[in-house]
Design an enzyme around this catalytic site. Structure first.
Site, short mmCIF file in Angstrom:
data_model
loop_
_atom_site.label_atom_id
_atom_site.label_comp_id
_atom_site.label_asym_id
_atom_site.label_seq_id
_atom_site.Cartn_x
_atom_site.Cartn_y
_atom_site.Cartn_z
N HIS A 283 5.04 2.22 -10.69
CA HIS A 283 4.06 1.76 -11.68
C HIS A 283 4.68 1.65 -13.07
O HIS A 283 4.71 0.57 -13.64
CB HIS A 283 2.81 2.65 -11.71
CG HIS A 283 2.12 2.78 -10.41
ND1 HIS A 283 1.64 1.69 -9.70
CD2 HIS A 283 1.84 3.88 -9.64
CE1 HIS A 283 1.09 2.11 -8.58
NE2 HIS A 283 1.20 3.42 -8.52
N ASP A 334 1.40 -0.62 -2.14
CA ASP A 334 0.78 0.64 -2.55
C ASP A 334 -0.45 1.00 -1.72
O ASP A 334 -0.35 1.45 -0.59
CB ASP A 334 0.48 0.59 -4.04
CG ASP A 334 0.10 1.94 -4.63
OD1 ASP A 334 0.09 2.93 -3.89
OD2 ASP A 334 -0.19 2.00 -5.84
#
Length: 461
Positions: A283, A334
């Protein structure tokens, strides 16, 4: 014209003829690729017609895609978490409920179906960020790695490669005083080995294989006490293994770290030896200029997960600045809001356009690199992600005649694929020279939608 071959001495086991192939810089028509012992043994260009006995791949063939960041069990949340509103933290409560119902057997069933979905999307390798280690209540299984081994077996059954990033997750967050951390709550007991030393002892029992590599992960700075970060980093360093970490996904994490340690999460990781060229931050969303510089100078990678980051309202990470500073970019699906690396690639570019009001931050070639060679490197596979002799014979073919991709001239096939194609346009996926997806059908899992539906239904009871 013959580009190059390798004098391996291995006997060819298969020949593939590609109507168009992405060779890293351009689209090449008429490419014959020879596979031996699971690797590319030779490539010839200017081959106008399929050689006798060759497997024909019509469309644009690109190196196999690397899904650098996955939580397989999150696939069971798709649509369920789209009801109502909330934040990352309310989403997390729903995630805990699903996690509480998994066993090694049900996790194998779910992961096998999820990894088969990935293969259908052109993904040939996945980085599984694995922290669901123990039985409900935190007691170890008789086989302490039963859950991790289920994931490795599931990837093998689905025909793709896996880097199991065994994750240290030891605490529920920062405590009230500096240096204190909260004990895991009832949901997190399944995740915790109690100490980094205990985590390392268990993780050391995991074994790799032809299709599986073993790496490590720090869940986050809130989940691994600062004094134990070095233990995880040392474990990975001794094995020259990939090391991943969730980093600054939420501003609340940054604020809590600042209050507890007087610094950002990135600085905390740097001070404890976690950053480096084998490390990938997941991220990297809410970073200061100092954070970006620390990641760049240490050559720590960045995995962007745009579909999850927008699904959870996390924000848009500074990918351009990170890459300019020296952090290589990779992509992950993810939470599997969707499993589509083409969507992840273009979302990185399109998000940046929305933020800056400027177009063209990355070319199609640069986005393909993030989805292939740099993603595989982040997973510990420097020998994957290219169509050249010596590389793993992992590749995928995308249709150029679907309603999304038809029309552009062949030399613009990469642009068509990156900016218009979807996972539904994948026609073939080959891993180690083995046809895993043929003509849009998985060759090992007979009915992937049914397998997904069955595995998810068990978890929602």
């Amino acid at each position: 014209m013959q580009l190059t071959t390798t004098p391996t001495g291995a006997r060819p086991t298969a020949t593939f003829w590609m109507s168009h192939a992405w060779l890293g810089t351009h689209v090449e028509p008429g490419v014959a690729l020879v596979v031996a012992d699971g690797r590319i043994a030779g490539i010839r260009t200017g081959v106008d017609a399929p050689p006798p006995g060759a497997t024909v791949l019509r469309g644009l063939t690109v190196p196999g895609l690397a899904n650098t960041h996955s939580h397989a069990f999150h696939r069971a949340l798709r649509s369920t978490v789209q009801v109502g509103s909330g934040t990352f933290w309310t989403w997390r409560e729903l995630m805990y409920q699903v996690a509480s119902r998994l066993t090694p057997d049900t996790y194998y069933d779910l992961a096998r179906a999820v990894y088969a979905e990935m293969a259908l999307a052109g993904i040939t390798a996945v980085g599984e960020f694995h922290y669901l280690h123990h039985a409900p209540g935190g007691a170890p299984y008789t086989n302490p790695n039963a859950m991790g081994e289920a994931l490795i077996a599931a990837a093998g059954a689905a025909g793709i490669r896996i880097t199991l990033l065994d994750t240290a997750y030891l605490a529920a967050g920062f405590g009230q005083r500096a240096g204190q951390y909260r004990e895991p709550d009832q949901h997190q007991l399944r995740f915790s080995d109690t100490t980094a030393d205990a985590w390392a002892e268990r993780a050391s029992l995991l074994k790799g294989s032809d299709h599986a590599l073993i790496g490590a992960a720090v869940h986050s700075v809130r989940a691994v006490p600062a004094g134990q970060l070095a233990t995880v980093a040392k474990w990975a360093e001794e094995r020259q293994a990939p090391l991943h970490v969730h980093l600054s996904e939420q501003t609340a994490e940054n604020d809590a770290c600042q209050a507890a340690h007087g610094c950002s999460p990135t600085r905390l990781l740097a001070d404890h030896g976690v950053l480096g060229p084998r490390t990938t931050g997941i991220h990297n969303t809410h970073l200061s200029s100092e954070d970006i510089a620390l990641l760049g100078v240490s050559a720590t990678g960045t995995c962007m997960c745009p579909t999850t980051e927008r699904d959870l309202a996390d924000g848009i990470g500074p990918a351009v600045a990170l890459q300019r500073a020296g952090s290589s970019l990779s992509l992950g699906s993810d939470s599997h809001a969707v499993i589509d690396l083409f969507e992840e690639a273009r979302a990185m570019e399109l998000n940046e356009r929305l933020r800056t009001h400027t177009r063209g931050h990355w070319t199609a070639a640069a986005l393909l690199r993030a989805a292939t060679v740099d993603g595989h490197a982040a997973l510990g596979r420097s020998d994957a992600g290219t169509l050249e002799p010596g590389a793993l014979a992992d590749f995928t073919t995308v249709a150029l005649d679907s309603v999304r991709t038809a029309g552009p001239v062949p030399r613009l096939a990469a642009e068509a694929v990156v900016f218009a194609a979807s996972a539904a346009d994948v026609r073939h996926t080959v891993v180690a020279g083995r046809h895993i997806v043929r003509d849009g059908q998985h060759t090992l899992v007979e009915d992937v939608p049914a397998a997904l539906a069955s595995a998810i239904a068990v978890l929602h009871g």
